[in-house]
Design an enzyme around this catalytic site. Structure first.
Site, PDB file in Angstrom:
ATOM      1  N   HIS A 258       9.467   1.974 -10.357  1.00  0.00           N
ATOM      2  CA  HIS A 258       8.320   2.828 -10.675  1.00  0.00           C
ATOM      3  C   HIS A 258       8.259   4.024  -9.732  1.00  0.00           C
ATOM      4  O   HIS A 258       8.612   3.939  -8.558  1.00  0.00           O
ATOM      5  CB  HIS A 258       7.005   2.040 -10.667  1.00  0.00           C
ATOM      6  CG  HIS A 258       6.536   1.532  -9.343  1.00  0.00           C
ATOM      7  ND1 HIS A 258       5.721   2.268  -8.512  1.00  0.00           N
ATOM      8  CD2 HIS A 258       6.736   0.359  -8.703  1.00  0.00           C
ATOM      9  CE1 HIS A 258       5.442   1.577  -7.435  1.00  0.00           C
ATOM     10  NE2 HIS A 258       6.048   0.418  -7.511  1.00  0.00           N
TER      11      HIS A 258
ATOM     12  N   ASP B  31       7.682   2.265  -1.447  1.00  0.00           N
ATOM     13  CA  ASP B  31       7.243   1.524  -2.634  1.00  0.00           C
ATOM     14  C   ASP B  31       6.798   2.546  -3.671  1.00  0.00           C
ATOM     15  O   ASP B  31       5.698   3.095  -3.559  1.00  0.00           O
ATOM     16  CB  ASP B  31       6.096   0.588  -2.239  1.00  0.00           C
ATOM     17  CG  ASP B  31       5.434  -0.096  -3.416  1.00  0.00           C
ATOM     18  OD1 ASP B  31       6.035  -0.140  -4.502  1.00  0.00           O
ATOM     19  OD2 ASP B  31       4.289  -0.570  -3.252  1.00  0.00           O
TER      20      ASP B  31
ATOM     21  N   GLU C 262       2.721   1.462 -12.561  1.00  0.00           N
ATOM     22  CA  GLU C 262       2.882   0.152 -11.933  1.00  0.00           C
ATOM     23  C   GLU C 262       1.787  -0.151 -10.931  1.00  0.00           C
ATOM     24  O   GLU C 262       1.303  -1.282 -10.847  1.00  0.00           O
ATOM     25  CB  GLU C 262       4.252   0.074 -11.250  1.00  0.00           C
ATOM     26  CG  GLU C 262       4.659  -1.341 -10.837  1.00  0.00           C
ATOM     27  CD  GLU C 262       4.123  -1.788  -9.488  1.00  0.00           C
ATOM     28  OE1 GLU C 262       4.198  -2.992  -9.175  1.00  0.00           O
ATOM     29  OE2 GLU C 262       3.617  -0.935  -8.719  1.00  0.00           O
ATOM     30  N   GLU C 263       1.372   0.846 -10.149  1.00  0.00           N
ATOM     31  CA  GLU C 263       0.400   0.594  -9.080  1.00  0.00           C
ATOM     32  C   GLU C 263      -0.965   0.158  -9.609  1.00  0.00           C
ATOM     33  O   GLU C 263      -1.782  -0.360  -8.847  1.00  0.00           O
ATOM     34  CB  GLU C 263       0.243   1.831  -8.188  1.00  0.00           C
ATOM     35  CG  GLU C 263       1.472   2.164  -7.344  1.00  0.00           C
ATOM     36  CD  GLU C 263       1.769   1.138  -6.257  1.00  0.00           C
ATOM     37  OE1 GLU C 263       1.030   0.142  -6.143  1.00  0.00           O
ATOM     38  OE2 GLU C 263       2.765   1.329  -5.530  1.00  0.00           O
TER      39      GLU C 263
ATOM     40  N   ASP D 283      11.862  -3.397  -6.985  1.00  0.00           N
ATOM     41  CA  ASP D 283      10.674  -2.969  -6.267  1.00  0.00           C
ATOM     42  C   ASP D 283      10.805  -3.458  -4.830  1.00  0.00           C
ATOM     43  O   ASP D 283      11.732  -4.197  -4.499  1.00  0.00           O
ATOM     44  CB  ASP D 283       9.411  -3.521  -6.937  1.00  0.00           C
ATOM     45  CG  ASP D 283       8.199  -2.636  -6.741  1.00  0.00           C
ATOM     46  OD1 ASP D 283       8.135  -1.951  -5.700  1.00  0.00           O
ATOM     47  OD2 ASP D 283       7.304  -2.652  -7.613  1.00  0.00           O
TER      48      ASP D 283
ATOM     49  N   HIS E 151       2.153  -0.380   1.590  1.00  0.00           N
ATOM     50  CA  HIS E 151       0.921   0.328   1.245  1.00  0.00           C
ATOM     51  C   HIS E 151       0.272   0.984   2.455  1.00  0.00           C
ATOM     52  O   HIS E 151      -0.930   1.283   2.441  1.00  0.00           O
ATOM     53  CB  HIS E 151      -0.068  -0.589   0.514  1.00  0.00           C
ATOM     54  CG  HIS E 151       0.309  -0.813  -0.924  1.00  0.00           C
ATOM     55  ND1 HIS E 151      -0.555  -1.332  -1.859  1.00  0.00           N
ATOM     56  CD2 HIS E 151       1.471  -0.581  -1.591  1.00  0.00           C
ATOM     57  CE1 HIS E 151       0.044  -1.404  -3.034  1.00  0.00           C
ATOM     58  NE2 HIS E 151       1.282  -0.961  -2.893  1.00  0.00           N
TER      59      HIS E 151
END
Length: 350
Positions: A70, A188, A222-223, A243, A323
């Site tokens: 993603h 990510d 995706e998030e 991922d 994150h």
């Protein structure tokens, strides 16, 4: 992976990371990928949701593979223009407000204007607020965006063209270290997207035939949980999400391995397909770890939840501090790339 290819991957990773693409504002990063692939006459289809589907023909055109990474990232959206000229925010994606306290950012207006700023707690200065600056909770209600513009009231902000609903992207602060570490925001999942993009280019230039037709999907939601759970052909038998691998206490994954996920918050991944990936990693003498990701969901698990009858699996480079300000290593990229290559060249499980 040869050193020259490593350098290409890292250059591509930096270019991807430095192209703002919070979930919902991904047209620019998809345009970048399309431009990179344009010389190769590949079949490309942009979906209604904005993702990019690339089809690579194989010997077997009845049993297909589906591989995703993603390109959408964490970000925010303007929730309110405050009377003091600062902005209240709503988060895009699942991050802690602690992880963006002090982050440089950009507001993207609907008119195409970009205005820089910083995300701060409302009582940041210890000289003004003393102990309260140290103890104020980092929650949405206490966070605000300070614009790098001469604004003192809401009307000043509105004159800049900034309004509720504008996207906010985070400055990635990308750095490739001489020690092999690669750090910044949005590893990510742009690390995996860079690997997939360079693999498509390398495979096409070499002109080899895959055993099965393989569709590569660069997903854009995706998030927020539904990046690639549509546009999946009935011919697809196996679905591999690439991922980031989770690093933390109780995890086996580190910044040098390709992590193979056995289970995440959605439940177990397909056991036989996961075991197949482990065997391939062993055959290729790759450094890998099998792990469980307790607070995680992927495009593959979203597709299964949407009702697709597929064997699903998840691999990726180990990424520290996910994150937040993330970090991985060249070795993790190499191991992930090598496992991807071995996988797409292997037969589909019966």
């Amino acid at each position: 992976m040869k050193r020259s290819l490593q350098e290409k991957v890292i250059t591509t990773l930096q270019e991807l990371i430095e192209t703002p693409s919070p979930t919902g504002m991904t047209a620019g990063v998809i345009a970048y990928i399309k431009k990179r692939l344009q010389p190769y006459a590949l079949k490309m289809e942009q979906t209604n949701k904005g993702g990019l589907l690339v089809t690579i023909p194989g010997e077997d055109q009845e049993q297909w593979r589906f591989v995703t990474a993603h390109v959408d990232t964490l970000g925010a959206m303007v929730k309110e223009v405050k009377t003091n000229g600062r902005l209240a925010l709503s988060n895009i994606g699942g991050y802690s407000w602690h992880s963006v306290d002090g982050t440089y950012c950009t507001v993207h207006t609907d008119r195409g204007k970009a205005v820089s700023g910083t995300i701060l707690a409302s009582k940041t200065s210890v000289h003004a607020y003393g102990e309260e600056a140290r103890t104020q909770k980092r929650i949405a209600e206490n966070m605000e965006l300070r614009l790098d513009a001469k604004v003192k009231k809401a009307e000043d902000v509105e004159e800049l063209g900034i309004q509720v609903g504008d996207f906010v992207s985070f400055s990635p602060l990308f750095e490739a270290c001489e020690t092999g570490f690669i750090k910044g925001r949005h590893m990510d999942d742009k690390a995996s997207a860079a690997l997939l993009l360079e693999w498509i280019i390398q495979h096409t230039e070499e002109g080899k035939k895959l055993p099965h037709t393989t569709q590569v999907f660069f997903s854009t939601f995706e998030e927020v949980g539904f990046g690639a759970n549509s546009n999946i052909s009935a011919r697809v038998k196996e679905y591999l999400a690439i991922d980031m691998g989770v690093i933390g206490d109780g995890q086996t994954t580190d910044e040098f391995c390709v992590s193979i996920c056995a289970k995440d918050s959605s439940g177990p991944y397909h056991a036989e397909l996961r075991q197949h990936l482990v065997r391939l990693a062993q055959q290729e003498d790759l450094y890998y770890k099998v792990d469980l990701y307790p607070f995680y969901g992927s495009d593959a698990s979203a597709a299964v939840a949407a009702g697709y009858d597929i064997k699903h699996a998840l691999i990726g480079p180990g990424v520290d501090a996910s994150h937040a300000y993330e970090r991985t290593h060249r070795e993790a990229l190499v191991n992930t790339y090598q496992l991807l290559m071995a996988y797409v060249q292997s037969p589909i499980l019966s």
